[in-house]
Design an enzyme around this catalytic site. Sequence first.
Site, PDB file in Angstrom:
ATOM      1  N   GLY A   1       0.838  -1.197   0.000  1.00 29.69           N
ATOM      2  CA  GLY A   1       0.000   0.000   0.000  1.00 29.69           C
ATOM      3  C   GLY A   1       0.869   1.242   0.000  1.00 29.69           C
ATOM      4  O   GLY A   1       1.847   1.309   0.742  1.00 29.69           O
TER       5      GLY A   1
ATOM      6  N   VAL B   1      32.872  -3.759  17.892  1.00 29.29           N
ATOM      7  CA  VAL B   1      32.938  -4.696  16.774  1.00 29.29           C
ATOM      8  C   VAL B   1      33.646  -4.020  15.602  1.00 29.29           C
ATOM      9  O   VAL B   1      33.329  -2.878  15.261  1.00 29.29           O
ATOM     10  CB  VAL B   1      31.520  -5.169  16.373  1.00 29.29           C
ATOM     11  CG1 VAL B   1      31.574  -6.020  15.116  1.00 29.29           C
ATOM     12  CG2 VAL B   1      30.869  -5.940  17.509  1.00 29.29           C
TER      13      VAL B   1
ATOM     14  N   HIS C   1      -2.144 -21.695  47.016  1.00 23.07           N
ATOM     15  CA  HIS C   1      -0.967 -22.415  47.487  1.00 23.07           C
ATOM     16  C   HIS C   1      -0.987 -23.859  46.990  1.00 23.07           C
ATOM     17  O   HIS C   1      -2.036 -24.488  47.060  1.00 23.07           O
ATOM     18  CB  HIS C   1      -0.916 -22.420  49.012  1.00 23.07           C
ATOM     19  CG  HIS C   1       0.243 -23.211  49.536  1.00 23.07           C
ATOM     20  ND1 HIS C   1       1.532 -22.716  49.520  1.00 23.07           N
ATOM     21  CD2 HIS C   1       0.318 -24.460  50.056  1.00 23.07           C
ATOM     22  CE1 HIS C   1       2.352 -23.634  50.015  1.00 23.07           C
ATOM     23  NE2 HIS C   1       1.644 -24.713  50.348  1.00 23.07           N
TER      24      HIS C   1
HETATM   25  P1  FAD Z   1       4.744  -5.519  12.109  1.00 17.28           P
HETATM   26  O1  FAD Z   1       4.430  -6.692  12.926  1.00 17.28           O
HETATM   27  O2  FAD Z   1       6.153  -5.343  11.645  1.00 17.28           O
HETATM   28  O3  FAD Z   1       3.772  -5.576  10.859  1.00 17.28           O
HETATM   29  C1  FAD Z   1       3.873  -4.678   9.815  1.00 17.28           C
HETATM   30  C2  FAD Z   1       3.238  -5.326   8.591  1.00 17.28           C
HETATM   31  O4  FAD Z   1       3.082  -4.327   7.594  1.00 17.28           O
HETATM   32  C3  FAD Z   1       4.099  -6.421   7.956  1.00 17.28           C
HETATM   33  O5  FAD Z   1       3.281  -7.519   7.622  1.00 17.28           O
HETATM   34  C4  FAD Z   1       4.647  -5.764   6.687  1.00 17.28           C
HETATM   35  O6  FAD Z   1       4.871  -6.685   5.639  1.00 17.28           O
HETATM   36  C5  FAD Z   1       3.503  -4.840   6.346  1.00 17.28           C
HETATM   37  N1  FAD Z   1       3.869  -3.687   5.507  1.00 17.28           N
HETATM   38  C6  FAD Z   1       4.892  -2.826   5.673  1.00 17.28           C
HETATM   39  N2  FAD Z   1       4.835  -1.847   4.748  1.00 17.28           N
HETATM   40  C7  FAD Z   1       3.752  -2.112   3.978  1.00 17.28           C
HETATM   41  C8  FAD Z   1       3.155  -1.463   2.879  1.00 17.28           C
HETATM   42  N3  FAD Z   1       3.644  -0.316   2.390  1.00 17.28           N
HETATM   43  N4  FAD Z   1       2.057  -2.027   2.322  1.00 17.28           N
HETATM   44  C9  FAD Z   1       1.529  -3.168   2.828  1.00 17.28           C
HETATM   45  N5  FAD Z   1       2.044  -3.815   3.878  1.00 17.28           N
HETATM   46  C10 FAD Z   1       3.139  -3.284   4.451  1.00 17.28           C
HETATM   47  N6  FAD Z   1       7.124  -8.257  20.751  1.00 17.28           N
HETATM   48  C11 FAD Z   1       6.469  -8.673  21.849  1.00 17.28           C
HETATM   49  O7  FAD Z   1       5.621  -7.940  22.372  1.00 17.28           O
HETATM   50  N7  FAD Z   1       6.693  -9.920  22.386  1.00 17.28           N
HETATM   51  C12 FAD Z   1       7.608 -10.748  21.857  1.00 17.28           C
HETATM   52  O8  FAD Z   1       7.795 -11.860  22.364  1.00 17.28           O
HETATM   53  C13 FAD Z   1       8.325 -10.337  20.714  1.00 17.28           C
HETATM   54  N8  FAD Z   1       9.237 -11.148  20.147  1.00 17.28           N
HETATM   55  C14 FAD Z   1       9.901 -10.720  19.036  1.00 17.28           C
HETATM   56  C15 FAD Z   1      10.860 -11.570  18.489  1.00 17.28           C
HETATM   57  C16 FAD Z   1      11.556 -11.177  17.382  1.00 17.28           C
HETATM   58  C17 FAD Z   1      12.597 -12.109  16.797  1.00 17.28           C
HETATM   59  C18 FAD Z   1      11.283  -9.915  16.777  1.00 17.28           C
HETATM   60  C19 FAD Z   1      12.004  -9.486  15.545  1.00 17.28           C
HETATM   61  C20 FAD Z   1      10.337  -9.075  17.310  1.00 17.28           C
HETATM   62  C21 FAD Z   1       9.642  -9.464  18.456  1.00 17.28           C
HETATM   63  N9  FAD Z   1       8.701  -8.642  19.057  1.00 17.28           N
HETATM   64  C22 FAD Z   1       8.045  -9.054  20.181  1.00 17.28           C
HETATM   65  C23 FAD Z   1       8.380  -7.319  18.506  1.00 17.28           C
HETATM   66  C24 FAD Z   1       7.089  -7.382  17.685  1.00 17.28           C
HETATM   67  O9  FAD Z   1       7.248  -8.324  16.648  1.00 17.28           O
HETATM   68  C25 FAD Z   1       6.767  -6.014  17.109  1.00 17.28           C
HETATM   69  O10 FAD Z   1       6.739  -5.056  18.131  1.00 17.28           O
HETATM   70  C26 FAD Z   1       5.409  -6.050  16.420  1.00 17.28           C
HETATM   71  O11 FAD Z   1       5.395  -6.992  15.377  1.00 17.28           O
HETATM   72  C27 FAD Z   1       5.057  -4.676  15.849  1.00 17.28           C
HETATM   73  O12 FAD Z   1       3.816  -4.742  15.249  1.00 17.28           O
HETATM   74  P2  FAD Z   1       3.404  -3.770  14.037  1.00 17.28           P
HETATM   75  O13 FAD Z   1       2.006  -4.109  13.712  1.00 17.28           O
HETATM   76  O14 FAD Z   1       3.728  -2.381  14.398  1.00 17.28           O
HETATM   77  O15 FAD Z   1       4.370  -4.149  12.842  1.00 17.28           O
HETATM   78  P1  NAI Z   2      17.442  -4.409  21.515  1.00 10.02           P
HETATM   79  O1  NAI Z   2      17.271  -2.953  21.446  1.00 10.02           O
HETATM   80  O2  NAI Z   2      16.667  -5.180  22.521  1.00 10.02           O
HETATM   81  O3  NAI Z   2      18.972  -4.749  21.798  1.00 10.02           O
HETATM   82  C1  NAI Z   2      19.996  -4.309  20.944  1.00 10.02           C
HETATM   83  C2  NAI Z   2      21.323  -4.445  21.679  1.00 10.02           C
HETATM   84  O4  NAI Z   2      22.357  -4.284  20.750  1.00 10.02           O
HETATM   85  C3  NAI Z   2      21.505  -3.380  22.755  1.00 10.02           C
HETATM   86  O5  NAI Z   2      21.915  -3.984  23.953  1.00 10.02           O
HETATM   87  C4  NAI Z   2      22.574  -2.477  22.159  1.00 10.02           C
HETATM   88  O6  NAI Z   2      23.390  -1.856  23.130  1.00 10.02           O
HETATM   89  C5  NAI Z   2      23.364  -3.454  21.311  1.00 10.02           C
HETATM   90  N1  NAI Z   2      24.101  -2.839  20.209  1.00 10.02           N
HETATM   91  C6  NAI Z   2      23.697  -1.847  19.389  1.00 10.02           C
HETATM   92  N2  NAI Z   2      24.653  -1.586  18.465  1.00 10.02           N
HETATM   93  C7  NAI Z   2      25.678  -2.452  18.717  1.00 10.02           C
HETATM   94  C8  NAI Z   2      26.945  -2.681  18.102  1.00 10.02           C
HETATM   95  N3  NAI Z   2      27.346  -1.981  17.045  1.00 10.02           N
HETATM   96  N4  NAI Z   2      27.737  -3.638  18.623  1.00 10.02           N
HETATM   97  C9  NAI Z   2      27.347  -4.381  19.695  1.00 10.02           C
HETATM   98  N5  NAI Z   2      26.164  -4.191  20.315  1.00 10.02           N
HETATM   99  C10 NAI Z   2      25.336  -3.248  19.830  1.00 10.02           C
HETATM  100  O7  NAI Z   2      17.191  -4.940  20.030  1.00 10.02           O
HETATM  101  P2  NAI Z   2      16.949  -6.386  19.446  1.00 10.02           P
HETATM  102  O8  NAI Z   2      17.414  -7.430  20.388  1.00 10.02           O
HETATM  103  O9  NAI Z   2      17.483  -6.339  18.076  1.00 10.02           O
HETATM  104  O10 NAI Z   2      15.380  -6.476  19.383  1.00 10.02           O
HETATM  105  C11 NAI Z   2      14.645  -5.465  18.707  1.00 10.02           C
HETATM  106  C12 NAI Z   2      13.373  -5.207  19.394  1.00 10.02           C
HETATM  107  O11 NAI Z   2      12.442  -6.239  19.127  1.00 10.02           O
HETATM  108  C13 NAI Z   2      13.456  -5.175  20.912  1.00 10.02           C
HETATM  109  O12 NAI Z   2      13.906  -3.937  21.398  1.00 10.02           O
HETATM  110  C14 NAI Z   2      12.037  -5.407  21.288  1.00 10.02           C
HETATM  111  O13 NAI Z   2      11.338  -4.207  21.186  1.00 10.02           O
HETATM  112  C15 NAI Z   2      11.564  -6.368  20.228  1.00 10.02           C
HETATM  113  N6  NAI Z   2      11.618  -7.722  20.752  1.00 10.02           N
HETATM  114  C16 NAI Z   2      10.843  -8.044  21.820  1.00 10.02           C
HETATM  115  C17 NAI Z   2      10.870  -9.292  22.365  1.00 10.02           C
HETATM  116  C18 NAI Z   2      10.052  -9.566  23.571  1.00 10.02           C
HETATM  117  O14 NAI Z   2       9.210  -8.761  23.901  1.00 10.02           O
HETATM  118  N7  NAI Z   2      10.266 -10.690  24.254  1.00 10.02           N
HETATM  119  C19 NAI Z   2      11.697 -10.365  21.803  1.00 10.02           C
HETATM  120  C20 NAI Z   2      12.518  -9.899  20.708  1.00 10.02           C
HETATM  121  C21 NAI Z   2      12.433  -8.647  20.197  1.00 10.02           C
END
Ligand code: FAD
Ligand code: NAI
Length: 475
Positions: free
Chosen positions: A122, A247, A454
């Site tokens: 979109g 790094v 408990h």
């Molecule tokens: P997204 O989930 O990124 O969705 C955006 C959607 O929009 C996608 O489907 C994309 O393809 C689509 N899109 C983008 N641009 C366009 C366009 N122009 N037209 C049409 N479609 C488009 N959060 C938690 O709370 N708990 C967790 O355990 C957790 N674990 C995570 C683990 C990992 C490995 C990662 C990477 C993230 C995790 N997160 C977790 C973070 C969480 O995934 C995000 O905060 C969340 O998905 C954000 O939701 P959103 O709807 O903003 O965006």
């Molecule tokens: P993050 O922000 O949690 O952690 C990134 C880490 O990388 C920080 O500790 C930062 O200091 C470090 N960093 C940044 N630049 C660096 C460099 N050049 N060299 C070495 N270290 C460096 O980001 P992450 O783990 O990528 O996850 C992204 C986001 O996705 C999270 O912040 C969270 O919002 C969401 N997420 C949530 C989860 C959950 O709710 N359980 C699980 C996974 C992701």
Amino acid sequence: MTKQFDVVVIGGGPGGYIAAIRAAQLGFNVACIDEWKNAKGGPALGGTCTNVGCIPSKALLQSSEHFEHAGHGFADHGIKVSGLELDIAKMLARKDQVVKQNNDGITYLFKKNKITSFHGRGSFVKAAEGGYEIKVAGAAEETIVGKHIIVATGSNARALPGAAFDEENILSNDGALRIGAVPKKLALIGSGVIGLEMGSVWRRLGSEVTVLEALPTFLGAVDEQIAKEAKKAFDKQGLKIELGVKVGEIKSGKKGVSIAWTNAKGEAQVLDVDKLIVSIGRVPNTIGLAADAVGLALDERGAITVDGDCKTNLPNVWAIGDVVRGPMLAHKAEEEGVAVAERIAGQHGHVNFNTIPWVIYTHPEIAWVGQTEQQLKAEGRAYKAGTFPFLANGRARALGDTTGMVKFLADAATDEILGVHMVGPQVSELISEAVVAMEFKASAEDIARICHAHPSLSEATKEAALAVDKRTLNF
Ligand code: FAD
Ligand code: NAI
């Protein structure tokens, strides 16, 4: 004829799909455009969270925890396991199946709520009579008009300069969730949430894992006492975490990845690994949205600029979730989606940013809500603290899982709960009691006076609340 909608949502992740459902519940004619493709090129609603984030990571965390328990945990319970084997292909297929169930669930919910679903990208065309023209570029191309637009385009993994993701050797969260064979040696750059969760998965499955973190402090956003306890547990598990590193050059080749880095003492090091996961945070995604076409304002980070109500600089254009300020969490995106749909309907949708819980799904799990002790100190706020260790909890002993604690921080004068911090078994579930308490402005004494079952882990929550008044019963 151009299709007209009351609300067009761009992005079908947790922010977008929930906004679409709530808007439909409120009686609007809603469309949702999402471009995510499954392995066959078809739609896969649910965004990052469902496809390459929350859901698949939790599936692999569960599978790898079972493997670790079977290998190392069952013996204590008098269960002997021999011939333990890992079928990684099956584990990944199960994870894919869990993802698909969630994709299909959202498709069903869209049908149920009569939401029109478009598969494709979109982008803004122009402000038009009755709203905004949005181009949908998918298998076919068409233009639709929405009176209100909700942008929920999410975020993408941030790459390290000079080390682009190839998803073969240098992996983002996407590649990290589909490594086909357990790497002998694995490095992660960034010991944030993904670094710890993905590092845990592959360590449990047998990789030798090293995490390189730039900051000198471990999990700086987490309460210091809790972070310290968690670090002790990870060290014991053999998750090697190097803090305060710089790094340098990263070389990727047939044999794997070679990472030059400098340790906290300033000594030059080289780490050779089979795979590298880069988890250094995520960047808001507006690629292909054509924000310029309508003058939609972005901030210096590339996030869409919004006020506290998720209003952008354009009338009737809203933005939610990872593409705007605030924590990048699925439940934060969902709450914003609901609130925006309600605001469009003239209601008073509200998101309380002070009570958004955080959970890190490692073992032990880490969970918190509200302010940390270091934040309260920096603010100069007078507070009382109370902690209770799982070591003294009967259920935790029965589970054989006694690492960690619950910690309450309460206002010194009023006893209002200001923050609750946990590290230990199943704290991802325990934290919701603290969130509810804080939403209702409860005091620590309120929790201390409530009857908890408990034996349950939740008794540790009650006891930590009692500890604020220095009167734990079981410690
Ligand atoms: P997204 O989930 O990124 O969705 C955006 C959607 O929009 C996608 O489907 C994309 O393809 C689509 N899109 C983008 N641009 C366009 C366009 N122009 N037209 C049409 N479609 C488009 N959060 C938690 O709370 N708990 C967790 O355990 C957790 N674990 C995570 C683990 C990992 C490995 C990662 C990477 C993230 C995790 N997160 C977790 C973070 C969480 O995934 C995000 O905060 C969340 O998905 C954000 O939701 P959103 O709807 O903003 O965006
Ligand atoms: P993050 O922000 O949690 O952690 C990134 C880490 O990388 C920080 O500790 C930062 O200091 C470090 N960093 C940044 N630049 C660096 C460099 N050049 N060299 C070495 N270290 C460096 O980001 P992450 O783990 O990528 O996850 C992204 C986001 O996705 C999270 O912040 C969270 O919002 C969401 N997420 C949530 C989860 C959950 O709710 N359980 C699980 C996974 C992701």
